[in-house]
Write a protein that holds these residues in place. Structure first.
Motif, PDB file in Angstrom:
ATOM      1  N   TRP A  30      -5.141   4.829   0.318  1.00  0.00           N
ATOM      2  CA  TRP A  30      -4.878   3.317   0.825  1.00  0.00           C
ATOM      3  C   TRP A  30      -5.879   2.898   1.703  1.00  0.00           C
ATOM      4  O   TRP A  30      -6.615   3.412   2.499  1.00  0.00           O
ATOM      5  CB  TRP A  30      -3.684   2.918   1.136  1.00  0.00           C
ATOM      6  CG  TRP A  30      -3.067   4.191   2.222  1.00  0.00           C
ATOM      7  CD1 TRP A  30      -3.746   4.746   3.223  1.00  0.00           C
ATOM      8  CD2 TRP A  30      -1.867   4.557   2.404  1.00  0.00           C
ATOM      9  NE1 TRP A  30      -3.091   5.523   4.008  1.00  0.00           N
ATOM     10  CE2 TRP A  30      -1.861   5.721   3.317  1.00  0.00           C
ATOM     11  CE3 TRP A  30      -0.501   4.277   2.055  1.00  0.00           C
ATOM     12  CZ2 TRP A  30      -0.638   6.322   3.976  1.00  0.00           C
ATOM     13  CZ3 TRP A  30       0.550   4.833   2.209  1.00  0.00           C
ATOM     14  CH2 TRP A  30       0.535   5.717   3.295  1.00  0.00           C
ATOM     15  N   ASN A  31      -6.615   1.824   1.397  1.00  0.00           N
ATOM     16  CA  ASN A  31      -7.837   1.129   2.155  1.00  0.00           C
ATOM     17  C   ASN A  31      -7.333  -0.309   2.684  1.00  0.00           C
ATOM     18  O   ASN A  31      -6.797  -1.049   1.994  1.00  0.00           O
ATOM     19  CB  ASN A  31      -8.805   1.344   1.460  1.00  0.00           C
ATOM     20  CG  ASN A  31      -9.067   2.531   0.888  1.00  0.00           C
ATOM     21  OD1 ASN A  31      -9.904   3.152   1.487  1.00  0.00           O
ATOM     22  ND2 ASN A  31      -8.906   2.698  -0.468  1.00  0.00           N
ATOM     23  N   TYR A  63      -4.072   4.543   7.092  1.00  0.00           N
ATOM     24  CA  TYR A  63      -5.028   3.754   6.383  1.00  0.00           C
ATOM     25  C   TYR A  63      -6.358   3.798   6.631  1.00  0.00           C
ATOM     26  O   TYR A  63      -6.645   4.321   7.639  1.00  0.00           O
ATOM     27  CB  TYR A  63      -4.693   2.253   6.532  1.00  0.00           C
ATOM     28  CG  TYR A  63      -3.171   1.762   6.275  1.00  0.00           C
ATOM     29  CD1 TYR A  63      -2.317   2.295   5.370  1.00  0.00           C
ATOM     30  CD2 TYR A  63      -2.690   0.744   7.011  1.00  0.00           C
ATOM     31  CE1 TYR A  63      -1.131   1.954   5.177  1.00  0.00           C
ATOM     32  CE2 TYR A  63      -1.388   0.410   6.814  1.00  0.00           C
ATOM     33  CZ  TYR A  63      -0.640   0.849   6.063  1.00  0.00           C
ATOM     34  OH  TYR A  63       0.703   0.697   5.873  1.00  0.00           O
ATOM     35  N   LEU A  82       0.831  -1.188   0.033  1.00  0.00           N
ATOM     36  CA  LEU A  82      -0.112  -0.207  -0.047  1.00  0.00           C
ATOM     37  C   LEU A  82       0.876   1.104   0.070  1.00  0.00           C
ATOM     38  O   LEU A  82       0.438   2.329  -0.660  1.00  0.00           O
ATOM     39  CB  LEU A  82      -0.922  -0.011   1.169  1.00  0.00           C
ATOM     40  CG  LEU A  82      -2.297  -0.891   1.168  1.00  0.00           C
ATOM     41  CD1 LEU A  82      -2.816  -0.734   2.536  1.00  0.00           C
ATOM     42  CD2 LEU A  82      -3.120  -0.410  -0.086  1.00  0.00           C
TER      43      LEU A  82
END
Length: 401
Positions: A374-375, A388, A363
């Motif tokens: 980003w997840n 995140y 990520l």
């Protein structure tokens, strides 16, 4: 009957002259969907023909002018009056292309909405002469949101795609998401209350697919090897699809394996997902991943209805794929094996069934290269010191990434 999510796209073409073609696997509620559209948009000026009824099939296989005369005589239809004709299972017609084209070209007030149960038969029976006259729609199984509605949980369905801070609500959503993972595919199964009954429905549907569609219609002679392929694919869902390795495992030629994969894709069992790349030629060349559109088939073949990492990845794919939210579904993998599970319309989503709150190198790398948020998608959501965006699967949507 509920309003399926695909109807939001279909609505845009209901007033057009286009022939609307819905194609899908068996038992996904296609007849109910067509009748929903008929009752809610064309109640007073429509007729429904089910071609599994022999008399309807016989009528539509005759000269199209006989069909027109039937409309005028039996339904008192006037050529100056608009009418919508629904035809379920149009693949049974001997020459559906000629039938649709002739009426489309000669009767401007007739609109067709038709269904087809296999994309393979479309390739054989539906000719190019209809290309500019027809809009095609893939009809997928129930999304998680639709599954909740079928289970009379409308309040919860309204919270899908949204962030909810109350854990008592998220725990209930988690309960139904895990239930969706087990028995989500068909409306009939979603409505059954008994787990034994659900599994028996799955068995009957699976046997019909293997015996009727695969063995009888598509003439697969090496059925034992085909069944072995299904077992191998069920164990490799969400993993890279190495065609040479799988062909060797099953002891079939690469050409045969390509044919079988083509068959499985076009009968709505699997879907190949290509890796993300800004170069479309590289995207096509690289090794894809394979997912089951029918997650229940994956569970059934594996005889495993427990939620683990592989099944979590596949059910997340089902959840996203069946909701029609994202135009492009990919995964990310670099030559040094940095991997991100899903790239949805350029946005990265890394799946962690039980996230340990550590830094995720892939990520970080993706954000540096493409400047995309980003997840992390998980069922054990907590705060982390890294920036995140932590999401439950049902929260993933265009507004939360």
């Amino acid at each position: 009957m509920i309003k399926r999510e695909i109807i939001n796209k279909i609505e845009l073409f209901l007033d057009s002259r286009d022939i609307l073609l819905f194609y899908w696997a068996r038992q996904v509620g296609k007849t109910s969907l067509m009748k929903y559209i008929m009752q809610n948009y064309f109640e007073n000026n429509s007729i429904f023909f089910d071609l599994e009824k022999p008399s309807n099939l016989d009528l539509l296989n005759k000269d199209p002018d006989i069909f027109i005369n039937y409309l005028k005589t039996y339904y008192s239809w006037d050529e100056n009056k608009k009418i919508t004709i629904f035809i379920d299972e149009i693949q049974y017609l001997e020459n559906p292309t000629s039938f649709l084209k002739y009426i489309y070209d000669n009767y401007i007030n007739i609109k067709f909405i038709v269904s087809w149960s296999s994309t393979l038969e479309i390739r054989w029976k539906m000719k190019d002469s209809l290309v500019w006259r027809m809009i095609k729609f893939d009809i997928y199984p129930l999304s998680f949101k639709e599954f909740l509605i079928f289970n009379k949980k409308e309040n919860l369905s309204n919270l899908v795609w949204k962030k909810v801070d109350l854990e008592i609500i998220n725990e209930e959503l988690k309960f139904y998401f895990e239930l969706y993972f087990k028995f989500w595919w068909y409306p009939k199964i979603a409505l059954a209350n008994n787990e034994i009954v659900k599994k028996e429905y799955l068995k009957q549907i699976y046997n019909t697919y293997i015996e009727k569609d695969i063995k009888d219609i598509w003439k697969i002679r090496e059925l034992e090897k085909f069944n072995k392929l299904l077992k191998v694919l069920a164990n490799q869902s969400g993993k890279l699809f190495n065609i040479s390795e799988i062909a060797n495992t099953i002891n079939i030629s690469i050409n045969t394996l390509n044919d079988w994969i083509f068959l499985l894709e076009n009968t709505f069992v699997i879907k190949l997902i290509t890796p993300f790349s800004t170069n479309i030629r590289w995207e096509i060349k690289k090794m894809p991943k394979i997912f089951f559109i029918d997650n229940w088939i994956r569970n059934f073949i594996d005889n495993n209805f427990e939620l683990n990492w592989d099944s979590f990845e596949n059910i997340f794919f089902n959840h996203i794929n069946n909701s029609y939210l994202f135009e492009k579904i990919n995964f990310y993998r670099t030559t040094d094996k940095k991997e991100i599970d899903f790239i949805l319309d350029w946005i990265p989503y890394e799946l962690k069934l039980n996230y340990n709150w550590k830094k995720i190198t892939a990520l970080e790398y993706f954000k540096q290269k493409y400047w995309k948020n980003w997840n992390v998608v998980t069922l054990t959501k907590k705060e982390t010191k890294y920036s995140y965006n932590i999401l439950y699967p049902w929260e993933v949507g265009k507004n939360n990434s």
